[in-house]
Design a protein around this motif. Structure first.
Motif, PDB file in Angstrom:
ATOM      1  N   THR A 145      37.733  57.761  43.525  1.00  0.00           N
ATOM      2  CA  THR A 145      38.733  58.324  42.611  1.00  0.00           C
ATOM      3  C   THR A 145      39.700  59.230  43.365  1.00  0.00           C
ATOM      4  O   THR A 145      40.329  60.107  42.785  1.00  0.00           O
ATOM      5  CB  THR A 145      38.039  59.145  41.500  1.00  0.00           C
ATOM      6  N   VAL A 146      39.836  59.023  44.672  1.00  0.00           N
ATOM      7  CA  VAL A 146      40.657  59.886  45.514  1.00  0.00           C
ATOM      8  C   VAL A 146      42.146  59.712  45.233  1.00  0.00           C
ATOM      9  O   VAL A 146      42.929  60.642  45.349  1.00  0.00           O
ATOM     10  CB  VAL A 146      40.345  59.602  47.004  1.00  0.00           C
ATOM     11  N   THR A 147      42.549  58.492  44.842  1.00  0.00           N
ATOM     12  CA  THR A 147      43.960  58.179  44.615  1.00  0.00           C
ATOM     13  C   THR A 147      44.178  57.814  43.144  1.00  0.00           C
ATOM     14  O   THR A 147      43.219  57.739  42.368  1.00  0.00           O
ATOM     15  CB  THR A 147      44.389  56.993  45.501  1.00  0.00           C
ATOM     16  N   PRO A 148      45.427  57.556  42.723  1.00  0.00           N
ATOM     17  CA  PRO A 148      45.671  57.141  41.336  1.00  0.00           C
ATOM     18  C   PRO A 148      45.034  55.810  40.961  1.00  0.00           C
ATOM     19  O   PRO A 148      45.012  55.441  39.789  1.00  0.00           O
ATOM     20  CB  PRO A 148      47.201  57.047  41.270  1.00  0.00           C
ATOM     21  N   LEU A 149      44.505  55.082  41.948  1.00  0.00           N
ATOM     22  CA  LEU A 149      43.832  53.816  41.669  1.00  0.00           C
ATOM     23  C   LEU A 149      42.332  54.059  41.564  1.00  0.00           C
ATOM     24  O   LEU A 149      41.690  54.469  42.526  1.00  0.00           O
ATOM     25  CB  LEU A 149      44.110  52.810  42.786  1.00  0.00           C
ATOM     26  N   LEU A 150      41.773  53.827  40.385  1.00  0.00           N
ATOM     27  CA  LEU A 150      40.329  53.938  40.191  1.00  0.00           C
ATOM     28  C   LEU A 150      39.674  52.694  40.778  1.00  0.00           C
ATOM     29  O   LEU A 150      40.010  51.570  40.408  1.00  0.00           O
ATOM     30  CB  LEU A 150      40.009  54.052  38.704  1.00  0.00           C
ATOM     31  N   SER A 151      38.751  52.892  41.703  1.00  0.00           N
ATOM     32  CA  SER A 151      38.098  51.772  42.372  1.00  0.00           C
ATOM     33  C   SER A 151      36.590  51.957  42.307  1.00  0.00           C
ATOM     34  O   SER A 151      36.065  53.005  42.681  1.00  0.00           O
ATOM     35  CB  SER A 151      38.555  51.695  43.839  1.00  0.00           C
ATOM     36  N   VAL A 152      35.893  50.943  41.806  1.00  0.00           N
ATOM     37  CA  VAL A 152      34.430  50.969  41.767  1.00  0.00           C
ATOM     38  C   VAL A 152      33.922  49.632  42.297  1.00  0.00           C
ATOM     39  O   VAL A 152      34.590  48.600  42.175  1.00  0.00           O
ATOM     40  CB  VAL A 152      33.883  51.220  40.342  1.00  0.00           C
ATOM     41  N   ALA A 153      32.750  49.669  42.902  1.00  0.00           N
ATOM     42  CA  ALA A 153      32.158  48.444  43.441  1.00  0.00           C
ATOM     43  C   ALA A 153      30.651  48.535  43.329  1.00  0.00           C
ATOM     44  O   ALA A 153      30.074  49.628  43.336  1.00  0.00           O
ATOM     45  CB  ALA A 153      32.574  48.234  44.896  1.00  0.00           C
ATOM     46  N   ALA A 154      30.015  47.387  43.217  1.00  0.00           N
ATOM     47  CA  ALA A 154      28.558  47.332  43.145  1.00  0.00           C
ATOM     48  C   ALA A 154      28.068  46.139  43.946  1.00  0.00           C
ATOM     49  O   ALA A 154      28.711  45.085  43.981  1.00  0.00           O
ATOM     50  CB  ALA A 154      28.093  47.221  41.691  1.00  0.00           C
ATOM     51  N   ALA A 155      26.927  46.336  44.599  1.00  0.00           N
ATOM     52  CA  ALA A 155      26.280  45.256  45.349  1.00  0.00           C
ATOM     53  C   ALA A 155      24.837  45.166  44.875  1.00  0.00           C
ATOM     54  O   ALA A 155      24.095  46.152  44.938  1.00  0.00           O
ATOM     55  CB  ALA A 155      26.340  45.533  46.846  1.00  0.00           C
ATOM     56  N   GLY A 156      24.449  43.999  44.357  1.00  0.00           N
ATOM     57  CA  GLY A 156      23.111  43.834  43.810  1.00  0.00           C
ATOM     58  C   GLY A 156      22.632  42.404  43.937  1.00  0.00           C
ATOM     59  O   GLY A 156      23.212  41.599  44.677  1.00  0.00           O
ATOM     60  N   PRO A 157      21.593  42.045  43.199  1.00  0.00           N
ATOM     61  CA  PRO A 157      20.985  40.709  43.324  1.00  0.00           C
ATOM     62  C   PRO A 157      21.916  39.561  42.972  1.00  0.00           C
ATOM     63  O   PRO A 157      21.726  38.437  43.440  1.00  0.00           O
ATOM     64  CB  PRO A 157      19.789  40.774  42.363  1.00  0.00           C
ATOM     65  N   SER A 158      22.936  39.817  42.149  1.00  0.00           N
ATOM     66  CA  SER A 158      23.863  38.745  41.768  1.00  0.00           C
ATOM     67  C   SER A 158      25.122  38.724  42.623  1.00  0.00           C
ATOM     68  O   SER A 158      26.052  37.958  42.349  1.00  0.00           O
ATOM     69  CB  SER A 158      24.250  38.879  40.288  1.00  0.00           C
ATOM     70  N   GLY A 159      25.167  39.574  43.642  1.00  0.00           N
ATOM     71  CA  GLY A 159      26.325  39.592  44.528  1.00  0.00           C
ATOM     72  C   GLY A 159      27.055  40.920  44.514  1.00  0.00           C
ATOM     73  O   GLY A 159      26.581  41.908  43.945  1.00  0.00           O
ATOM     74  N   THR A 160      28.216  40.929  45.140  1.00  0.00           N
ATOM     75  CA  THR A 160      29.034  42.135  45.254  1.00  0.00           C
ATOM     76  C   THR A 160      30.285  41.983  44.404  1.00  0.00           C
ATOM     77  O   THR A 160      30.970  40.956  44.475  1.00  0.00           O
ATOM     78  CB  THR A 160      29.426  42.386  46.721  1.00  0.00           C
ATOM     79  N   VAL A 161      30.568  43.002  43.606  1.00  0.00           N
ATOM     80  CA  VAL A 161      31.703  42.967  42.684  1.00  0.00           C
ATOM     81  C   VAL A 161      32.516  44.243  42.853  1.00  0.00           C
ATOM     82  O   VAL A 161      31.949  45.338  42.961  1.00  0.00           O
ATOM     83  CB  VAL A 161      31.232  42.855  41.215  1.00  0.00           C
ATOM     84  N   ALA A 162      33.839  44.107  42.901  1.00  0.00           N
ATOM     85  CA  ALA A 162      34.720  45.270  43.004  1.00  0.00           C
ATOM     86  C   ALA A 162      35.760  45.214  41.895  1.00  0.00           C
ATOM     87  O   ALA A 162      36.184  44.132  41.476  1.00  0.00           O
ATOM     88  CB  ALA A 162      35.404  45.304  44.366  1.00  0.00           C
ATOM     89  N   LEU A 163      36.163  46.377  41.429  1.00  0.00           N
ATOM     90  CA  LEU A 163      37.154  46.470  40.361  1.00  0.00           C
ATOM     91  C   LEU A 163      38.101  47.611  40.662  1.00  0.00           C
ATOM     92  O   LEU A 163      37.669  48.712  41.010  1.00  0.00           O
ATOM     93  CB  LEU A 163      36.456  46.711  39.014  1.00  0.00           C
ATOM     94  N   GLU A 164      39.408  47.343  40.557  1.00  0.00           N
ATOM     95  CA  GLU A 164      40.416  48.389  40.723  1.00  0.00           C
ATOM     96  C   GLU A 164      41.249  48.479  39.452  1.00  0.00           C
ATOM     97  O   GLU A 164      41.664  47.450  38.907  1.00  0.00           O
ATOM     98  CB  GLU A 164      41.339  48.099  41.910  1.00  0.00           C
TER      99      GLU A 164
END
Length: 232
Positions: A8-27
Motif C-alpha cells: 500500500t506504499v503507492t496509490p496502487l493497492l497491490s495484493v498477492a497470494a501464493a498457495g496450493p492453487s497457484g500464485t495470484v496477484a491483484l492491483e
C-alpha cells in the motif's frame, strides 16, 4: 507455504497470494481508498490461491519508506492477519525490492518513490548492495549519490517523474529508466521473501514498525504551530 503480500506504499493497492492453487496477484488503482478495498482484495487473492486468510503462514508487508497512511494500513492489515492465523511476518523494504531485479547492473541503481513536495524517498545500490540508508531528498541532492561517469539505472514506481527532475540536476547521457513499481509489487514481495534476503519473525510486535523517514503532515503541522507559539 501459504503466503500473502500486501503493498500500500503507492496509490496502487497491490495484493498477492501464493498457495496450493497457484500464485495470484491483484492491483487496484484505488487512490486514497485503500482502506475501503483492502479486505475484499485480500479475500479475493487468497481464495483463488486455495486457502483462507486464517490459513496464511507468512504475511509480507512493506517496511518503508512510503506513504505514511499507506504504511500504517499495511501494518494494520498484516497484524490482523497475523493475529487471526498465527502466521509469521516478513517486512519487505520496498526500495530494495524495486532494485533487486537489477542486482547485476554494472553501475548505480537509484530506487525511488515520490515523497511529494518535489522530494523522493531514494536509495542507491551497486551490484545489489545498498550504498546508503533510505533518504528523503530532492533530485538535485540525490545527484550526489552517483558518479556522473557511471551507468545509472532509475527504477521504482515513480522512476519516470524522478528522471525528469534528475536530468536537470545532473545532465548525463547514460541513464536507463525502468519504472517497475506499480506492476504487481505485492507479487515481487512474495518473490523477494523467497530470495533469502529478509528474515521472518513470529509476530509484528517483534518489529519496531515501518520506516517513515519523514514526519507525517500532522506532526509537521504540530511542530510548526509549536514553533510559532514558542517564538523559535
Amino acid at each position: 507455504m501459504n503466503i500473502l503480500a500486501i503493498d500500500t506504499v503507492t496509490p496502487l493497492l497491490s495484493v498477492a497470494a501464493a498457495g496450493p492453487s497457484g500464485t495470484v496477484a491483484l492491483e487496484i488503482d484505488s487512490g486514497s481508498s485503500h482502506a475501503e478495498r483492502i479486505v475484499e482484495a485480500i479475500d479475493h487473492v487468497v481464495s483463488l490461491s486455495g486457502f483462507s486468510a486464517r490459513e496464511t503462514e507468512l504475511v509480507c508487508v512493506p517496511s518503508g519508506p512510503g506513504s505514511f497512511t499507506g504504511l500504517r494500513l499495511a501494518w494494520s492489515a498484516g497484524r490482523a492477519i497475523q493475529l487471526a492465523s498465527d502466521c509469521r511476518v516478513c517486512p519487505i523494504p520496498p526500495l530494495e525490492c524495486y532494485a533487486y531485479p537489477f542486482r547485476e547492473w554494472r553501475g548505480a541503481v537509484l530506487s525511488v518513490i515520490d515523497a511529494k513536495k518535489h522530494r523522493f524517498y531514494i536509495q542507491c545500490f551497486r551490484r545489489g548492495t545498498a550504498i546508503n540508508e533510505p533518504l528523503d531528498l530532492d533530485a538535485a541532492r540525490a545527484a550526489s549519490l552517483v558518479d556522473e561517469a557511471e551507468r545509472i539505472l532509475i527504477t521504482g514506481p515513480d522512476a519516470e517523474f524522478f528522471a525528469e527532475e534528475f536530468s536537470q540536476a545532473l545532465p548525463v547521457s547514460d541513464v536507463t529508466v525502468i519504472p517497475n513499481g506499480g506492476h504487481g509489487m505485492a507479487l515481487s514481495y512474495v518473490e523477494f521473501a523467497n530470495s533469502g534476503r529478509v528474515q521472518y519473525t513470529k509476530s509484528i510486535p517483534d518489529h519496531d514498525g515501518p520506516v517513515y523517514v519523514r514526519k507525517s503532515d500532522a506532526e509537521e503541522n504540530y511542530s510548526g504551530h509549536r514553533n510559532i507559539f514558542s517564538g523559535s
